[in-house]
Enzyme design. Structure first.
Site, PDB file in Angstrom:
ATOM      1  N   LYS B 123      29.238   6.066   5.154  1.00  0.00           N
ATOM      2  CA  LYS B 123      29.787   4.756   5.493  1.00  0.00           C
ATOM      3  C   LYS B 123      28.854   3.613   5.122  1.00  0.00           C
ATOM      4  O   LYS B 123      29.308   2.537   4.760  1.00  0.00           O
ATOM      5  CB  LYS B 123      30.131   4.706   6.985  1.00  0.00           C
ATOM      6  CG  LYS B 123      31.378   5.516   7.301  1.00  0.00           C
ATOM      7  CD  LYS B 123      31.956   5.119   8.644  1.00  0.00           C
ATOM      8  CE  LYS B 123      33.398   5.562   8.775  1.00  0.00           C
ATOM      9  NZ  LYS B 123      33.566   7.013   8.691  1.00  0.00           N
ATOM     10  N   GLU B 207      29.617  -1.982  14.517  1.00  0.00           N
ATOM     11  CA  GLU B 207      30.353  -3.024  13.805  1.00  0.00           C
ATOM     12  C   GLU B 207      31.013  -4.006  14.750  1.00  0.00           C
ATOM     13  O   GLU B 207      31.326  -3.674  15.891  1.00  0.00           O
ATOM     14  CB  GLU B 207      31.451  -2.380  12.944  1.00  0.00           C
ATOM     15  CG  GLU B 207      30.933  -1.815  11.653  1.00  0.00           C
ATOM     16  CD  GLU B 207      31.991  -1.112  10.841  1.00  0.00           C
ATOM     17  OE1 GLU B 207      33.101  -0.889  11.346  1.00  0.00           O
ATOM     18  OE2 GLU B 207      31.691  -0.794   9.677  1.00  0.00           O
ATOM     19  N   HIS B 242      42.549   6.410  18.700  1.00  0.00           N
ATOM     20  CA  HIS B 242      42.094   6.157  17.333  1.00  0.00           C
ATOM     21  C   HIS B 242      42.691   7.110  16.302  1.00  0.00           C
ATOM     22  O   HIS B 242      42.165   7.257  15.209  1.00  0.00           O
ATOM     23  CB  HIS B 242      40.566   6.180  17.235  1.00  0.00           C
ATOM     24  CG  HIS B 242      39.900   5.132  18.070  1.00  0.00           C
ATOM     25  ND1 HIS B 242      40.000   3.789  17.807  1.00  0.00           N
ATOM     26  CD2 HIS B 242      39.157   5.226  19.199  1.00  0.00           C
ATOM     27  CE1 HIS B 242      39.326   3.110  18.714  1.00  0.00           C
ATOM     28  NE2 HIS B 242      38.815   3.955  19.585  1.00  0.00           N
ATOM     29  N   ARG B 299      40.900  12.132  -0.629  1.00  0.00           N
ATOM     30  CA  ARG B 299      41.764  13.312  -0.495  1.00  0.00           C
ATOM     31  C   ARG B 299      43.187  12.824  -0.250  1.00  0.00           C
ATOM     32  O   ARG B 299      43.424  11.632  -0.129  1.00  0.00           O
ATOM     33  CB  ARG B 299      41.312  14.132   0.706  1.00  0.00           C
ATOM     34  CG  ARG B 299      41.227  13.241   1.956  1.00  0.00           C
ATOM     35  CD  ARG B 299      41.081  14.010   3.232  1.00  0.00           C
ATOM     36  NE  ARG B 299      40.688  13.150   4.335  1.00  0.00           N
ATOM     37  CZ  ARG B 299      41.513  12.471   5.107  1.00  0.00           C
ATOM     38  NH1 ARG B 299      42.810  12.528   4.891  1.00  0.00           N
ATOM     39  NH2 ARG B 299      41.080  11.706   6.099  1.00  0.00           N
TER      40      ARG B 299
END
Lengths: 163, 504
Positions: B123, B207, B242, B299
């Site tokens: 990330k 974040e 989530h 993917r």
């Protein structure tokens, strides 16, 4: 008179008629009447007046039927049946909601806990599930330790309610 | 996927299970390609184990011994004579060492290069790369220093609320929102544990947490000749814990100008990193139509069928063709987004009890009857739902000329499926689809918590209860034999049953 538990709620019915074509009964004093149009291995078609009704169903065991009507999952159970799954136990019994692995035990015997406090963390189906205190109380007994594989419905932690 | 130009694929091993394994096998069949299934011993008899031309037993044990056992999977591929491995989603699909090992063994890995998987799987590195390309990213801390005090001070600097996220994460695992600094350590520890267990890596990033976010993603595809295409967007804003549960294409949230920019951004990423194969670029869309790069999944996605519905392309077929080195024979303008498609994920879980997974035997799944409806299920009647795998049972995908028609078709199809035996989220999905904010298009990723009360189970209406009782009487009295026996024998003696009934 007959008692049925429908999705957890007890209802009283009184059968009035049943033959190959029709079932009618009183439910909480109101009369319902259904015409049996068709029964197949996978479902049942009924008519109530001009209303067409369909249900998918399965006889889970003697005395228990699972029915799906209009996307609603309904379980009908005879009250006389002996079966009582996963008894909730007392308010102080913190049980595993399902089988899983014990990831973390956050309390020990004698600890004072508040309602809603996380007592233990279980991992099942790749997710963490927090077992929280249902009441304010004192930890009386801890039945699980980290790494244990536990079955569903077993007591993990016992709490003594605060006086 | 090194240079496989002109190398024909004749047999594919699918390193996955359930609905996605079946999905890949179906496209293989259409292309005249043989398929090879793998399975854990206890799974034999589940649809994916027998649908393929060949099935190999991975043995018993946890995932590391079975679906994550790289050497074993590759040796099975070689033994079976497969020339390619399709990883599906999850498991080894974004594992670069597996991709490398597959190629090293002389097999084709159906996916991008190991380098690209590494870049996008990291990330921090991917975010830095996006900043270089000029794709907007969310403000945050992505450093290697993982001292909890430092992470906490970074959280303070960014400004609450913040999101703690596993660097190697995905699927909502190892992710926590912190609204109060006092709870920072507790959330951090929990996210780290979950990440360590799910990904074997507990590195975290922090974040800015967008207050009213929507999840928009772009399906991209690249061939080996450097042609990069987008297949429009999907909106996956409706999530629980989530994890996406309702997905659709097109999104009702994007202004035309925003849509153009977000699609172009996704394509520019592919060009810049030299992407190959199928991928998805995920973005967060803010209230003011600004969007931020979230991550790129290298993917096929769970929700790829909505894209197939609106564009008419078979994305698995395209993956196989690209893996063989075939170049696109269509341009961007040939890809059109027509009508509206919605997918829902059916889970074995109890939404009215904190989404607790349910286990047991699924006695009957059933099927749908309308055209334009696709039911991708990995289970068949009598299969066990265990705690060993993700609790997703099936996906239901519909296609309509507009959103309204798609919603109605979905509601009807959900009603039609028996799904008997385990508790599912079917009714919950219906409540979402009927919610006024879902219908009006005003919803954000926290929809299920914002409207928690509206989404609660409502008491059954009396006529429905009466109908259930009628069904119960018919079943229990033996007029109806649900296991497929002959009902007529019972019908000859209903009076006995009636007598019994009266005596109760």
């Amino acid at each position: 008179m007959k008692k049925l538990v429908i999705n957890g709620d007890e209802r009283v019915i009184e059968q009035l008629q049943m033959d190959q074509e029709r079932i009618s009964f009183l439910l909480d004093g109101d009369q319902f009447s259904f015409e049996i149009v068709k029964s197949t291995p996978t479902g049942l078609e009924l008519k109530s007046g001009n209303q067409n009704l369909k249900a998918a169903m399965t006889r889970t065991s003697a005395g228990i039927t699972n029915v799906v009507i209009g996307g609603c999952d309904i379980e009908v159970e005879e009250v006389s049946g002996q079966r009582r799954r996963n008894s909730q136990g007392g308010a102080g019994e913190m049980r595993s909601p399902m089988p899983g692995w014990v990831l973390k035990v956050l309390v020990k015997e004698g600890d004072q806990v508040k309602e809603g406090e996380t007592l233990l963390v279980l991992e099942a189906m790749k997710m963490e599930h927090a077992i929280k205190a249902a009441i304010d109380g004192t930890v009386a007994v801890v039945h699980a330790s980290v790494g244990d594989m536990v079955e569903g419905g077993v007591e993990l932690i016992g709490l003594t309610p605060l006086e | 996927m090194s240079n496989n130009k002109g190398r024909k694929i004749t047999k594919v091993l699918i390193a996955n299970r359930g609905e996605i394994a079946l999905r890949v096998m179906r496209s293989c069949r259409l292309m005249g390609i043989k398929s090879v299934a793998i399975y854990a011993t206890a799974e034999l008899g589940m649809p994916h184990t027998t649908y393929a031309d060949q099935g190999f037993d991975l043995g018993e044990g946890d995932l590391h011994a079975t679906y994550l056992n790289q050497e074993k999977i590759i040796s099975i591929a070689q033994e079976s004579g497969a020339d390619a491995i399709h990883p599906g989603y999850g498991f080894l699909s974004e594992n670069s060492s597996f991709a490398k090992l597959v190629e090293k063994s002389g097999l084709i890995f159906i996916g991008p290069t190991a380098e690209v998987i590494d870049l996008m799987g990291d990330k921090q590195a991917s975010k830095i790369r996006m900043e270089e390309i000029g794709v907007p990213t969310i403000p945050g801390y992505h450093g290697d220093d993982q001292a909890s005090e430092l992470l906490k001070s970074e959280a303070k600097k960014i400004g609450l609320p913040v999101l703690i996220k596993a660097s190697a994460g995905g699927g909502g695992k190892g992710m926590r929102v912190v609204e109060d600094l006092a709870q920072f350590e507790e959330h951090l520890a929990s996210a780290q544990r979950e990440a360590a267990s799910a990904f074997g890596n507990d590195q975290m990033l922090i974040e800015k947490y967008i207050i009213n976010p929507r999840h928009i993603e772009v399906q991209v595809f690249s061939d080996m000749a450097g042609n990069h295409r987008h297949f429009f967007e999907r909106e996956c804003t409706i999530q629980r814990r989530h994890q996406k549960i309702v997905e659709e294409s097109p999104s009702v949230a994007l202004a035309p100008e925003t849509k153009e920019r977000i699609l172009a951004s996704a394509v520019s990423i592919c060009e810049n990193i030299g992407y190959r194969g199928a991928g998805t670029v995920e973005f967060i869309l803010d209230d003011d139509q600004s969007f931020y790069f979230l991550e790129m999944n290298t993917r096929l996605q769970v929700e790829h069928p909505v894209t197939e519905m609106v564009t008419g392309f078979d994305l698995v077929e395209l993956q196989l063709k690209v893996a063989e080195g075939e170049d696109f024979n269509f341009g961007q303008k040939d890809i059109k987004q027509q009508g509206h498609s919605i997918e829902v994920r059916l889970y074995a879980e109890d939404p009215d009890n904190d989404f607790l997974p349910s286990i047991g035997t699924i006695s009957r799944i059933g099927e749908t009857s309308q055209s334009g409806v696709r039911f991708d299920s990995g289970y068949s009647d009598g299969d066990q739902i265990t705690i060993n795998f993700d609790p997703m049972l099936a996906k239901l995908i519909v296609d309509g000329k507009d959103r309204n028609e798609a919603v109605n078709k979905m509601l009807y199809s959900l009603d039609e499926l028996p799904l008997l035996g385990v508790k599912t989220n079917r009714e919950y999905l219906k409540r979402i689809l009927q919610h006024s904010n879902f219908l009006s298009g005003e919803f954000f990723t926290h929809f299920v918590t914002t409207f928690k009360d509206d989404l609660k189970a409502k008491p059954l209406e009396t006529p429905v209860v009466a109908q259930a009782i009628a069904a119960h009487i018919v079943v229990q009295q033996g007029v109806f034999t649900p296991t497929g026996g002959v009902a007529a024998t019972a019908i000859t003696t209903p009076w006995d049953s009636l007598t019994n009934f009266r005596n109760v």
